[in-house]
Scaffold this motif. Sequence first.
Motif, PDB file in Angstrom:
ATOM      1  N   THR A 132     -92.518 -18.646 -23.631  1.00  0.00           N
ATOM      2  CA  THR A 132     -91.593 -19.671 -22.347  1.00  0.00           C
ATOM      3  C   THR A 132     -92.248 -20.344 -21.010  1.00  0.00           C
ATOM      4  OG1 THR A 132     -90.491 -18.010 -22.519  1.00  0.00           O
ATOM      5  CG2 THR A 132     -89.392 -18.958 -20.511  1.00  0.00           C
ATOM      6  N   ALA A 133     -91.685 -21.654 -20.906  1.00  0.00           N
ATOM      7  CA  ALA A 133     -92.652 -22.433 -19.509  1.00  0.00           C
ATOM      8  C   ALA A 133     -91.493 -22.653 -18.863  1.00  0.00           C
ATOM      9  CB  ALA A 133     -92.718 -24.241 -19.902  1.00  0.00           C
ATOM     10  N   THR A 134     -92.302 -21.882 -16.642  1.00  0.00           N
ATOM     11  CA  THR A 134     -91.206 -22.411 -16.239  1.00  0.00           C
ATOM     12  C   THR A 134     -92.015 -23.173 -15.477  1.00  0.00           C
ATOM     13  OG1 THR A 134     -90.993 -19.688 -16.730  1.00  0.00           O
ATOM     14  CG2 THR A 134     -90.825 -20.243 -14.445  1.00  0.00           C
ATOM     15  N   ALA A 135     -90.833 -23.533 -13.750  1.00  0.00           N
ATOM     16  CA  ALA A 135     -91.150 -24.101 -12.430  1.00  0.00           C
ATOM     17  C   ALA A 135     -91.245 -24.258 -11.759  1.00  0.00           C
ATOM     18  CB  ALA A 135     -90.337 -25.341 -12.849  1.00  0.00           C
ATOM     19  N   THR A 136     -91.890 -23.180 -11.102  1.00  0.00           N
ATOM     20  CA  THR A 136     -91.346 -22.608  -9.661  1.00  0.00           C
ATOM     21  C   THR A 136     -91.954 -23.561  -8.651  1.00  0.00           C
ATOM     22  OG1 THR A 136     -93.420 -20.854  -9.811  1.00  0.00           O
ATOM     23  CG2 THR A 136     -91.430 -20.254 -10.577  1.00  0.00           C
ATOM     24  N   PRO A 137     -91.304 -23.446  -7.269  1.00  0.00           N
ATOM     25  CA  PRO A 137     -91.880 -24.387  -6.219  1.00  0.00           C
ATOM     26  C   PRO A 137     -93.212 -23.905  -5.801  1.00  0.00           C
ATOM     27  CG  PRO A 137     -88.812 -23.322  -5.696  1.00  0.00           C
ATOM     28  CD  PRO A 137     -89.656 -22.665  -7.230  1.00  0.00           C
ATOM     29  N   ALA A 138     -93.807 -24.331  -5.295  1.00  0.00           N
ATOM     30  CA  ALA A 138     -95.131 -24.355  -4.442  1.00  0.00           C
ATOM     31  C   ALA A 138     -94.779 -24.072  -3.574  1.00  0.00           C
ATOM     32  CB  ALA A 138     -96.055 -25.275  -4.839  1.00  0.00           C
TER      33      ALA A 138
ATOM     34  N   ALA B  61     -83.709 -22.645  -7.706  1.00  0.00           N
ATOM     35  CA  ALA B  61     -85.364 -22.003  -6.949  1.00  0.00           C
ATOM     36  C   ALA B  61     -85.896 -22.305  -8.461  1.00  0.00           C
ATOM     37  CB  ALA B  61     -85.338 -20.232  -6.652  1.00  0.00           C
ATOM     38  N   SER B  62     -85.936 -21.800  -9.545  1.00  0.00           N
ATOM     39  CA  SER B  62     -86.704 -21.481 -10.282  1.00  0.00           C
ATOM     40  C   SER B  62     -86.081 -22.455 -12.436  1.00  0.00           C
ATOM     41  CB  SER B  62     -87.758 -20.939 -10.865  1.00  0.00           C
ATOM     42  OG  SER B  62     -87.249 -20.159 -11.529  1.00  0.00           O
ATOM     43  N   PHE B  63     -86.696 -22.937 -12.993  1.00  0.00           N
ATOM     44  CA  PHE B  63     -86.371 -23.517 -13.727  1.00  0.00           C
ATOM     45  C   PHE B  63     -87.076 -23.133 -14.892  1.00  0.00           C
ATOM     46  CE2 PHE B  63     -84.883 -26.539 -10.796  1.00  0.00           C
ATOM     47  CZ  PHE B  63     -84.006 -26.897 -11.071  1.00  0.00           C
ATOM     48  N   SER B  64     -86.513 -23.499 -16.321  1.00  0.00           N
ATOM     49  CA  SER B  64     -87.055 -22.512 -17.581  1.00  0.00           C
ATOM     50  C   SER B  64     -87.327 -23.079 -19.354  1.00  0.00           C
ATOM     51  CB  SER B  64     -87.463 -21.102 -17.749  1.00  0.00           C
ATOM     52  OG  SER B  64     -86.432 -20.148 -17.308  1.00  0.00           O
ATOM     53  N   ILE B  65     -87.999 -23.063 -19.568  1.00  0.00           N
ATOM     54  CA  ILE B  65     -87.064 -23.799 -21.409  1.00  0.00           C
ATOM     55  C   ILE B  65     -88.103 -22.944 -22.216  1.00  0.00           C
ATOM     56  CG2 ILE B  65     -89.027 -25.058 -21.336  1.00  0.00           C
ATOM     57  CD1 ILE B  65     -86.756 -27.313 -22.617  1.00  0.00           C
ATOM     58  N   THR B  66     -87.595 -22.540 -22.982  1.00  0.00           N
ATOM     59  CA  THR B  66     -88.040 -22.438 -24.406  1.00  0.00           C
ATOM     60  C   THR B  66     -89.169 -22.438 -25.473  1.00  0.00           C
ATOM     61  OG1 THR B  66     -86.955 -21.149 -25.567  1.00  0.00           O
ATOM     62  CG2 THR B  66     -87.300 -19.415 -23.555  1.00  0.00           C
ATOM     63  N   SER B  67     -90.023 -22.815 -26.743  1.00  0.00           N
ATOM     64  CA  SER B  67     -90.111 -22.734 -27.464  1.00  0.00           C
ATOM     65  C   SER B  67     -89.144 -23.644 -28.319  1.00  0.00           C
ATOM     66  CB  SER B  67     -91.007 -22.410 -28.384  1.00  0.00           C
ATOM     67  OG  SER B  67     -90.731 -21.587 -28.345  1.00  0.00           O
ATOM     68  N   GLN B  68     -87.887 -22.854 -28.646  1.00  0.00           N
ATOM     69  CA  GLN B  68     -86.757 -23.251 -29.148  1.00  0.00           C
ATOM     70  C   GLN B  68     -85.758 -23.715 -28.049  1.00  0.00           C
ATOM     71  OE1 GLN B  68     -87.064 -19.090 -28.978  1.00  0.00           O
ATOM     72  NE2 GLN B  68     -88.796 -19.551 -30.202  1.00  0.00           N
ATOM     73  N   GLY B  69     -86.092 -24.215 -27.083  1.00  0.00           N
ATOM     74  CA  GLY B  69     -85.529 -25.193 -26.455  1.00  0.00           C
ATOM     75  C   GLY B  69     -83.884 -24.408 -25.440  1.00  0.00           C
TER      76      GLY B  69
ATOM     77  N   LYS C  35     -82.715 -23.419 -22.226  1.00  0.00           N
ATOM     78  CA  LYS C  35     -82.828 -23.841 -20.806  1.00  0.00           C
ATOM     79  C   LYS C  35     -82.360 -23.109 -19.547  1.00  0.00           C
ATOM     80  CE  LYS C  35     -83.142 -28.485 -21.919  1.00  0.00           C
ATOM     81  NZ  LYS C  35     -82.201 -29.606 -21.688  1.00  0.00           N
ATOM     82  N   SER C  36     -83.143 -22.977 -18.982  1.00  0.00           N
ATOM     83  CA  SER C  36     -82.103 -21.189 -17.159  1.00  0.00           C
ATOM     84  C   SER C  36     -82.278 -22.158 -16.213  1.00  0.00           C
ATOM     85  CB  SER C  36     -82.486 -20.062 -18.407  1.00  0.00           C
ATOM     86  OG  SER C  36     -83.526 -20.253 -17.970  1.00  0.00           O
ATOM     87  N   ALA C  37     -81.930 -21.636 -15.473  1.00  0.00           N
ATOM     88  CA  ALA C  37     -82.474 -21.728 -13.759  1.00  0.00           C
ATOM     89  C   ALA C  37     -82.069 -20.270 -13.469  1.00  0.00           C
ATOM     90  CB  ALA C  37     -82.080 -22.837 -13.694  1.00  0.00           C
ATOM     91  N   ALA C  38     -82.997 -20.369 -12.635  1.00  0.00           N
ATOM     92  CA  ALA C  38     -82.443 -18.631 -11.536  1.00  0.00           C
ATOM     93  C   ALA C  38     -82.651 -19.107 -10.592  1.00  0.00           C
ATOM     94  CB  ALA C  38     -83.214 -18.392 -11.549  1.00  0.00           C
ATOM     95  N   PRO C  39     -81.924 -18.871  -9.727  1.00  0.00           N
ATOM     96  CA  PRO C  39     -80.820 -18.031  -9.611  1.00  0.00           C
ATOM     97  C   PRO C  39     -79.538 -18.216 -10.775  1.00  0.00           C
ATOM     98  CG  PRO C  39     -80.445 -17.807  -7.298  1.00  0.00           C
ATOM     99  CD  PRO C  39     -81.563 -18.781  -7.472  1.00  0.00           C
ATOM    100  N   ASP C  40     -79.379 -19.896 -10.120  1.00  0.00           N
ATOM    101  CA  ASP C  40     -77.759 -20.561 -10.214  1.00  0.00           C
ATOM    102  C   ASP C  40     -76.782 -20.427 -10.389  1.00  0.00           C
ATOM    103  OD1 ASP C  40     -77.423 -23.128 -11.894  1.00  0.00           O
ATOM    104  OD2 ASP C  40     -77.268 -22.268 -14.376  1.00  0.00           O
ATOM    105  N   PRO C  41     -76.410 -19.643  -9.602  1.00  0.00           N
ATOM    106  CA  PRO C  41     -74.713 -19.155  -9.205  1.00  0.00           C
ATOM    107  C   PRO C  41     -73.316 -20.059  -9.506  1.00  0.00           C
ATOM    108  CG  PRO C  41     -75.289 -20.052  -7.066  1.00  0.00           C
ATOM    109  CD  PRO C  41     -76.757 -20.037  -8.388  1.00  0.00           C
ATOM    110  N   SER C  42     -73.836 -21.048 -10.086  1.00  0.00           N
ATOM    111  CA  SER C  42     -72.652 -22.128 -10.365  1.00  0.00           C
ATOM    112  C   SER C  42     -73.015 -23.136 -11.627  1.00  0.00           C
ATOM    113  CB  SER C  42     -72.469 -23.430  -9.420  1.00  0.00           C
ATOM    114  OG  SER C  42     -73.505 -23.641  -9.830  1.00  0.00           O
TER     115      SER C  42
END
Length: 157
Positions: A113-119, A136-144, A146-153
């Motif tokens: 799982t690759a994650t991008a978090t704000p520096a 705030a942060s984004f992630s993607i797995t090896s299966q493709g 995609k998710s983000a957190a918190p992503d209320p909408s």
Amino acid sequence: MNDIMQRMADRPPGTLRRMAGVSLLELLTVVTIIGILGMIAIPSYRQYTRRAHRTEAKDALLQLVTNEERFYLQNRRYGTIAELAAANFPVVSENGVYTMAINTVNGLAVDYTATATPAAGGGTNGVIMTDDAECASFSITSQGVKSAAPDPSNRCW
């Protein structure tokens, strides 16, 4: 010069010549209008800058996924951030606003799982992405996946 003096003498007594310039009321009106426009424009500009930084994070994650697949083709396993950096693959976002991380599942390099978090302190034009309450942060797995957190909408990706 005599013509000017004659015109001044021909004026009725008690009339004053109007002064050219800007009154204090006119100046305050202009300053108020500029302030109102600034109150409208600055939040809109910050929102635009946040969306641009979010796009930077997503692009960096997609590039990281591509580089992971290249690493996999060469080594028959997925690499860590250190291994990708050693192979001269970029592991940070373009402007350094986001930091990248790779988590392998169960310590094996067959899934990640690759994650991008704000520096910390990352961002430009006064927009700090650690303050982003929507995406705030984004992630993607090896299966493709995609998710983000918190992503209320549910609209970050």
